[in-house]
Design an enzyme around this catalytic site. Sequence first.
Site, PDB file in Angstrom:
ATOM      1  N   ALA A   1       9.186   9.124   2.010  1.00 50.14           N
ATOM      2  CA  ALA A   1       9.987   9.842   1.008  1.00 50.14           C
ATOM      3  C   ALA A   1      10.058  11.331   1.335  1.00 50.14           C
ATOM      4  O   ALA A   1       9.038  11.998   1.486  1.00 50.14           O
ATOM      5  CB  ALA A   1       9.389   9.635  -0.380  1.00 50.14           C
TER       6      ALA A   1
ATOM      7  N   HIS B   1      19.503   2.552  -0.455  1.00 51.33           N
ATOM      8  CA  HIS B   1      18.301   3.389  -0.575  1.00 51.33           C
ATOM      9  C   HIS B   1      17.269   2.859  -1.563  1.00 51.33           C
ATOM     10  O   HIS B   1      16.078   2.906  -1.306  1.00 51.33           O
ATOM     11  CB  HIS B   1      18.753   4.785  -0.990  1.00 51.33           C
ATOM     12  CG  HIS B   1      17.661   5.802  -1.072  1.00 51.33           C
ATOM     13  ND1 HIS B   1      16.903   6.178   0.017  1.00 51.33           N
ATOM     14  CD2 HIS B   1      17.200   6.560  -2.126  1.00 51.33           C
ATOM     15  CE1 HIS B   1      16.030   7.098  -0.347  1.00 51.33           C
ATOM     16  NE2 HIS B   1      16.168   7.333  -1.642  1.00 51.33           N
TER      17      HIS B   1
ATOM     18  N   GLU C   1      17.452  18.581  -7.178  1.00 49.62           N
ATOM     19  CA  GLU C   1      18.189  17.480  -6.554  1.00 49.62           C
ATOM     20  C   GLU C   1      19.251  16.991  -7.530  1.00 49.62           C
ATOM     21  O   GLU C   1      19.310  17.431  -8.685  1.00 49.62           O
ATOM     22  CB  GLU C   1      17.230  16.334  -6.155  1.00 49.62           C
ATOM     23  CG  GLU C   1      16.293  16.730  -5.021  1.00 49.62           C
ATOM     24  CD  GLU C   1      15.296  15.651  -4.643  1.00 49.62           C
ATOM     25  OE1 GLU C   1      15.487  14.480  -5.011  1.00 49.62           O
ATOM     26  OE2 GLU C   1      14.304  15.994  -3.982  1.00 49.62           O
TER      27      GLU C   1
ATOM     28  N   HIS D   1      22.185   5.967  -1.044  1.00 48.22           N
ATOM     29  CA  HIS D   1      21.967   7.413  -0.898  1.00 48.22           C
ATOM     30  C   HIS D   1      23.176   7.984  -0.168  1.00 48.22           C
ATOM     31  O   HIS D   1      23.612   7.445   0.838  1.00 48.22           O
ATOM     32  CB  HIS D   1      20.689   7.683  -0.102  1.00 48.22           C
ATOM     33  CG  HIS D   1      20.201   9.086  -0.232  1.00 48.22           C
ATOM     34  ND1 HIS D   1      20.880  10.158   0.312  1.00 48.22           N
ATOM     35  CD2 HIS D   1      19.123   9.611  -0.877  1.00 48.22           C
ATOM     36  CE1 HIS D   1      20.225  11.272   0.026  1.00 48.22           C
ATOM     37  NE2 HIS D   1      19.155  10.969  -0.706  1.00 48.22           N
TER      38      HIS D   1
ATOM     39  N   ARG E   1      19.019   5.408 -10.414  1.00 50.37           N
ATOM     40  CA  ARG E   1      17.791   6.206 -10.552  1.00 50.37           C
ATOM     41  C   ARG E   1      18.064   7.698 -10.354  1.00 50.37           C
ATOM     42  O   ARG E   1      18.804   8.090  -9.445  1.00 50.37           O
ATOM     43  CB  ARG E   1      16.745   5.743  -9.530  1.00 50.37           C
ATOM     44  CG  ARG E   1      15.501   6.606  -9.514  1.00 50.37           C
ATOM     45  CD  ARG E   1      14.419   6.045  -8.637  1.00 50.37           C
ATOM     46  NE  ARG E   1      14.746   5.981  -7.244  1.00 50.37           N
ATOM     47  CZ  ARG E   1      14.723   7.018  -6.396  1.00 50.37           C
ATOM     48  NH1 ARG E   1      14.410   8.240  -6.837  1.00 50.37           N
ATOM     49  NH2 ARG E   1      15.011   6.845  -5.131  1.00 50.37           N
TER      50      ARG E   1
ATOM     51  N   ARG F   1      23.531  10.474  -7.838  1.00 51.51           N
ATOM     52  CA  ARG F   1      23.706   9.913  -6.497  1.00 51.51           C
ATOM     53  C   ARG F   1      24.840   8.903  -6.389  1.00 51.51           C
ATOM     54  O   ARG F   1      25.537   8.833  -5.383  1.00 51.51           O
ATOM     55  CB  ARG F   1      22.402   9.202  -6.156  1.00 51.51           C
ATOM     56  CG  ARG F   1      21.860   9.608  -4.852  1.00 51.51           C
ATOM     57  CD  ARG F   1      20.469   9.095  -4.718  1.00 51.51           C
ATOM     58  NE  ARG F   1      19.562  10.210  -4.592  1.00 51.51           N
ATOM     59  CZ  ARG F   1      18.249  10.085  -4.561  1.00 51.51           C
ATOM     60  NH1 ARG F   1      17.690   8.901  -4.675  1.00 51.51           N
ATOM     61  NH2 ARG F   1      17.494  11.142  -4.421  1.00 51.51           N
TER      62      ARG F   1
ATOM     63  N   ALA G   1       0.826  -1.219   0.000  1.00 54.97           N
ATOM     64  CA  ALA G   1       0.000   0.000   0.000  1.00 54.97           C
ATOM     65  C   ALA G   1       0.851   1.256   0.000  1.00 54.97           C
ATOM     66  O   ALA G   1       0.496   2.253   0.617  1.00 54.97           O
ATOM     67  CB  ALA G   1      -0.958  -0.012   1.179  1.00 54.97           C
TER      68      ALA G   1
HETATM   69  C1  SIN Z   1      15.949  12.430  -1.123  1.00 49.55           C
HETATM   70  O1  SIN Z   1      15.099  13.181  -0.660  1.00 49.55           O
HETATM   71  O2  SIN Z   1      17.148  12.699  -1.090  1.00 49.55           O
HETATM   72  C2  SIN Z   1      15.528  11.105  -1.706  1.00 49.55           C
HETATM   73  C3  SIN Z   1      14.623  11.304  -2.838  1.00 49.55           C
HETATM   74  C4  SIN Z   1      14.640  10.090  -3.748  1.00 49.55           C
HETATM   75  O3  SIN Z   1      14.878   8.977  -3.298  1.00 49.55           O
HETATM   76  O4  SIN Z   1      14.460  10.276  -4.942  1.00 49.55           O
END
Ligand code: SIN
Length: 497
Positions: free
Chosen positions: A45, A334, A113, A229, A369, A276, A12
Site C-alpha cells: 500500500a 484495485h 487523497e 484505481h 471505498r 476514485r 498475514a
Molecule cells: C493510493 O495510494 O492511491 C491507494 C491508497 C488506497 O488504496 O487507499
Amino acid sequence: MSAVPPLVVVGAGVAGLCTALAAAPRPVWLVCRSACPVGTASAMAQGGLAAAVGEGDDPTQHAADTLAAGAWHNDVAAVHALVAAAPGVVQWLAGLGVPFDRDGEGRLQLGREGGHGRARIVHAGGDATGRAITTTLAQAAAAAPHVGWLPGWRLEAIGLARGRVAGVRLRDAQERSREIATPDLVLATGGIGALFAATTNPPGADGSGLSLALAAGADLRDLEFIQWHPTALDVPGAGKLPLVTEALRGAGARLVDGNGDLLMPGGHLPGDLAPRDVVARRICRHQQEGGRAWLDARGLDAEAWRQFPTVLALCARHGFDPRSEPIPVTPAMHFHMGGIAVDPDGASTVPGLHAVGEVACTGVHGANRLASNSLLEGVVCGRRLGERLRQATAGTAPAEHWVDAGPGADAAARAAIARLAGRALGPVRDGATLAHALQAIDSDRALSAARQGRLLLAMLAAALARRGSLGAHHRVDKGKNRNIRHGIDTPAYGETA
Ligand code: SIN
C-alpha cells in the site's frame, strides 16, 4: 500444550496480523502462503492511513467523506465506529514503533487523497506506508509467544461439524497436508485483483478465501462493487500494474490528455480529487474514445518528491522521470468493497467462520471505498475481532465433512476468466457484456468448474441483478439511469446517462 483450542488466522496482511496480536493469550496459528509479510497487498500500500487528527478535523467530517465516496450505500454505524477509532489507531501504531512522517516540530504530516475534504492521511516513509506498518506488526507478531507462524502453507479445506467450523486442512508447495482442529477460523485472505487482467494487487489476491466461504455456504454481500484505481502505471503487458499513488494528486499532480488538457476540470468541482470511481470512469471513457491519460506531476517541488520514493523508483525502473515528463496511467482493478458478509464483530453466517479486511464485507465502504480507509479498517476490525476471539466460540469436535473451493483454473482458463472479468466488471458496465461473460463461463466446463470461474459467476450475477448505477457499479445500459452524487459527479465528468 494449552487446553484452549487454537485460533487459526489465514493471511498475514494488516488485518490478519492485528487479529492474531489481539487474540493473546489464546494460541494462534498464523497461516500465510508467502514468506510473511512480503507479497501482501497491505505491504504494497502506497497510500497511508486516514485519521481525523489534523487541526480543525474531526471524525464527523471523516465519516461524511466516507459516506459520500461510498455513495451512501455504507453501513452508517460501521462508518462511525471506524472513523472514531482512527486517531487511537495512529497512536497505537506509533507506540508499536511505526515511524510516521512528522514535521520539524514532531507533528504528523498529513497528505490528501481523492474524496477527502481535507488533508487527513498519515504516512510512514512517504509512499511506503503499507510496508512500514506491515513490517512493524509482523515483528510484533514474530515476538509474540502466543503466535505460531505457518509460512508457505495455504488453506485447502474447511472441516465442518453440525454446521460449524471444526478444523482446517492446509497444504504446502511440496503437496504435504496437515489438519488443525479448531472451532474458530479467521479468513484475512485479501482481495480478488488477480482474477483480472489489469490489477494493482499481488498474485496472491486471487479470491481464495472468498471462494472457500462461498463453498462453505456463507452469505456473501455487495460482490458487484469493485474499485478500479484510476492511476496504475500504463506499461505494456497484462497482469500486475504498478500503482501510482493518489497522494500525488493530493500534492498537486493533474490528470491530462494527450494535448495536456485537464481530464478532471476543477473550479467548483472536486477535479482530480473526486472519489476514485468518478476519476476511473472519466479515464475509461476517454480511453474508449481512443485517448490516453497521463498524470502530470512536473509541478511538484523537490520537497514534495521526498514523499514519493516508491513512485520515483518504479518510474525509473520503467524508464520515466516523473519530475520532467508526465506519467502514462490507466485504471486497474484495485479493491473489492464486497466480500463475506460479516457482523460488526467479523462473524459470518457460518458459525466459527470469521472474516476481516478486504475479504470481508461489513458494509463500511459502501459502493466505493474512500482512499486510505482500508489499512485503517484492517487495524480496527482486526483488533476488534482478535479481542472477541480470545475465548473460543465453541469446544472442538471432529470434522464430519470437508469443504473445498474446487479445482484451480489452469493457465488458459485463468487468462480467459481474466479477460471476461475485465471486460464485464470494469469501471463502465452494461447488461449485455455482463450476460455474455456469464454465459461464456457457464457454457465452458474448464471455466465453470474452476473455483475462480465459480466466484466470477457469483460476481457477475450480483452485477446483473443491480440494474441501476451506484458508486463503482456504473451501468450505461439503463436509459435514465444516473450515478449522481450531488456536488461530486456531474455532467462535466460524463456522468449523465
Ligand atoms: C493510493 O495510494 O492511491 C491507494 C491508497 C488506497 O488504496 O487507499
